[in-house]
Design a protein around this motif. Structure first.
Motif, PDB file in Angstrom:
ATOM      1  N   ALA A 113       0.822  -1.215   0.000  1.00  0.00           N
ATOM      2  CA  ALA A 113       0.000   0.000   0.000  1.00  0.00           C
ATOM      3  C   ALA A 113       0.856   1.265   0.000  1.00  0.00           C
ATOM      4  O   ALA A 113       0.575   2.220  -0.742  1.00  0.00           O
ATOM      5  CB  ALA A 113      -0.925  -0.009   1.211  1.00  0.00           C
ATOM      6  N   ARG A 114       1.930   1.289   0.813  1.00  0.00           N
ATOM      7  CA  ARG A 114       2.773   2.487   0.886  1.00  0.00           C
ATOM      8  C   ARG A 114       3.432   2.772  -0.462  1.00  0.00           C
ATOM      9  O   ARG A 114       3.436   3.907  -0.943  1.00  0.00           O
ATOM     10  CB  ARG A 114       3.811   2.304   1.996  1.00  0.00           C
ATOM     11  N   PRO A 157      -1.779  12.417   3.512  1.00  0.00           N
ATOM     12  CA  PRO A 157      -2.165  11.578   4.653  1.00  0.00           C
ATOM     13  C   PRO A 157      -2.436  10.133   4.259  1.00  0.00           C
ATOM     14  O   PRO A 157      -2.172   9.217   5.036  1.00  0.00           O
ATOM     15  CB  PRO A 157      -3.430  12.252   5.207  1.00  0.00           C
ATOM     16  N   LEU A 158      -2.952   9.929   3.033  1.00  0.00           N
ATOM     17  CA  LEU A 158      -3.185   8.540   2.569  1.00  0.00           C
ATOM     18  C   LEU A 158      -1.871   7.764   2.545  1.00  0.00           C
ATOM     19  O   LEU A 158      -1.810   6.621   2.996  1.00  0.00           O
ATOM     20  CB  LEU A 158      -3.792   8.548   1.158  1.00  0.00           C
ATOM     21  N   TRP A 166      -3.396  -0.304   6.437  1.00  0.00           N
ATOM     22  CA  TRP A 166      -3.324  -1.599   5.755  1.00  0.00           C
ATOM     23  C   TRP A 166      -2.183  -2.431   6.340  1.00  0.00           C
ATOM     24  O   TRP A 166      -1.219  -1.850   6.856  1.00  0.00           O
ATOM     25  CB  TRP A 166      -3.076  -1.412   4.256  1.00  0.00           C
ATOM     26  N   ARG A 167      -2.294  -3.753   6.217  1.00  0.00           N
ATOM     27  CA  ARG A 167      -1.190  -4.619   6.628  1.00  0.00           C
ATOM     28  C   ARG A 167      -0.177  -4.605   5.497  1.00  0.00           C
ATOM     29  O   ARG A 167      -0.430  -5.149   4.419  1.00  0.00           O
ATOM     30  CB  ARG A 167      -1.714  -6.040   6.858  1.00  0.00           C
ATOM     31  N   THR A 168       0.953  -3.947   5.714  1.00  0.00           N
ATOM     32  CA  THR A 168       1.893  -3.763   4.610  1.00  0.00           C
ATOM     33  C   THR A 168       3.241  -4.397   4.918  1.00  0.00           C
ATOM     34  O   THR A 168       3.582  -4.641   6.068  1.00  0.00           O
ATOM     35  CB  THR A 168       2.115  -2.260   4.316  1.00  0.00           C
TER      36      THR A 168
END
Lengths: 244, 228
Positions: A113-114, A157-158, A166-168
């Motif tokens: 996600a990042r 911020p997202l 999220w689990r990243t």
């Protein structure tokens, strides 16, 4: 050229060189990480670059909002300068992250996600810069890019909270961790030095880019207001002198 | 009996713009005869590129549907950028219509066209990829929220670059990255239903994005018209 103009032009270069050297020395003298070894030194550029991207896009949003309020082109130039620097440092953060990821994770890129949201943020601000090139009218350009500059900041911020929401695979925030930095004190201090040096570099780059943007605007206005040749100017009257 | 010179209300202005945009679409058939077949061809080409293994296609079908909707839906939302000339924009501005009403009207027309687009492409996806739709209670809500969000985003982006150079090329670059929350919301909501979990958070995400876009579009409508 006056001495004042000369100082304005040169000092950002000196500041950038000193701050860059400072970061280099600090990051090369601190002990390497027990697990990652020398590879951990990438962090001293990767994290400050990501921080600068946040800062730069935040400043773009603020300057854009100020332009919409004050209608002062200085705010428009600040927004442009900050966005350009933000795009540069976002690219640096992504590139360094990929170099670190290949030996650590085994891949250049993973659908984390990042990583994904950072690359999207990069494209959003590339769009902002492309938007600025669609017109030479200063008023139109400033107003439209200011509206987009305010909207685009929602990405920041997202990106930052993506590792929490999220689990990243990407590790959680290094310095802004709610439970405190999960690192050796010497590494935290080095990282803080690097962040401070990069922030100084950002300020110096802002001065240079704003100066350049002002000159670009002056050239644009001069081009638009200069009186070019009049139609038919090249046609000369035929010689009607006696005997010709 | 109404005063002939009275300014119509906000809703009447919105409906005027919606009727104009839909009438233009009926005459040109751009969405029905160009964008829609283009999207269907894209859905047809994917299996040719990645292989025709039925279970794989069944698995990727819903995702492909949303990607095609987001990428090709942008073309629907920005169609007025390429269709309208500066003279036409000036004429609309001179009519004295509220810029916010113009924004809402254009978004509404795009929304209606996007709903048709989604419905037809959804049927094509079910047929070509052998997808079994789930969550009949939430699916229409997700489709409507995706259509409204994309319509608002496309209309706003088209307003921002309406008169610039290479406007039609630039709008997709602005819209595609910003449509990510809508794409995530739509795909994750349906995935949550498939796994028997609550999809409320994803539906709320899409609704919030839509609301923010509507507010941004309405607030920026006048400044954008003044700089056109």
């Amino acid at each position: 050229m006056t001495s004042t103009q000369h100082r304005t032009t040169v000092w950002p270069w000196i500041v950038m060189a000193v701050a860059g050297l400072h970061t280099f020395v600090a990051s090369m003298t601190v002990s390497p990480d027990v697990v990652q070894g020398q590879l951990s030194r990438i962090m001293y550029v990767h994290v400050p670059a990501a921080w600068l991207a946040y800062l730069a896009f935040g400043v773009t949003m603020f300057a854009s909002a100020m332009y919409l309020w004050k209608k002062d082109f200085r705010w428009d130039r600040r927004a442009l300068a900050s966005a350009e620097i933000g795009v540069l440092f976002t690219a640096l953060a992504i590139g360094l992250g990929m170099i670190w990821a290949k030996p650590t994770w085994g891949v250049w890129w993973t659908w984390d996600a990042r990583l994904t949201l950072t690359s999207i943020m990069f494209f959003v601000y590339l769009g902002y810069l492309a938007l600025r090139r669609t017109t030479d009218n200063l008023d139109v350009r400033a107003a439209r890019s200011a509206i987009f500059g305010v909207l685009a900041v929602v990405q920041v911020p997202l990106v930052h909270f993506s590792v929490i929401w999220w689990r990243t695979l990407h590790q959680p925030p290094t310095l802004l961790n709610p439970e405190g930095p999960a690192m050796d004190t010497a590494m935290v201090i080095t990282l803080l030095i690097a962040v401070a040096s990069f922030t100084v570099i950002y300020v110096a780059m802002m001065f240079k880019r704003i100066e350049l943007a002002r000159l670009e605007d002056e050239v644009l206005v001069a081009d638009q207001t200069s009186s070019g040749p009049v139609a038919g100017q090249a046609v000369t009257a035929p010689g009607l002198t006696k005997g010709s | 009996m109404t005063d002939a010179g009275a300014t119509p209300g906000f809703f009447a202005q919105v409906m005027t713009i919606v009727r104009r945009d839909l009438l233009r679409e009926r005459r040109s058939g751009e969405v029905l005869w160009v964008t829609l077949p283009f999207g269907a061809i894209a859905l047809l080409l994917v299996p040719l590129a990645i292989g025709t293994d039925a279970p794989t296609l069944q698995r990727i079908g819903p995702g492909m549907f949303w990607v095609i909707v987001m990428l090709f839906g942008v073309l629907i939302a920005i169609r007025q950028t390429s269709a309208e000339t500066q003279a036409q924009r000036d004429m609309v501005a001179l009519t004295g219509l509220d810029p916010a009403a113009i924004f809402v009207g254009r978004s509404t027309a795009s929304f209606l066209l996007l709903v048709v687009f989604q419905t037809v492409l959804g049927a094509v996806t079910i047929v070509l990829y052998n997808v079994t739709p789930t969550g009949w209670a939430v699916l229409p809500v997700v489709l409507l929220l995706a259509a409204s969000g994309l319509a608002l985003l496309g209309t706003l982006a088209a307003s921002i670059v309406s008169t610039g150079r290479s406007a039609t090329a630039l709008v997709p670059l602005l819209v595609a990255p910003l449509s990510v929350p809508l794409l995530l919301g739509a795909t994750q909501a349906l995935e949550a239903i498939r796994l028997g979990r609550s999809s409320l958070v994803w539906v709320l995400l899409m609704a919030t994005v839509g609301l923010l876009l509507a507010v941004a579009g309405i607030l920026s409508a006048r400044p954008l018209q003044e700089t056109a």
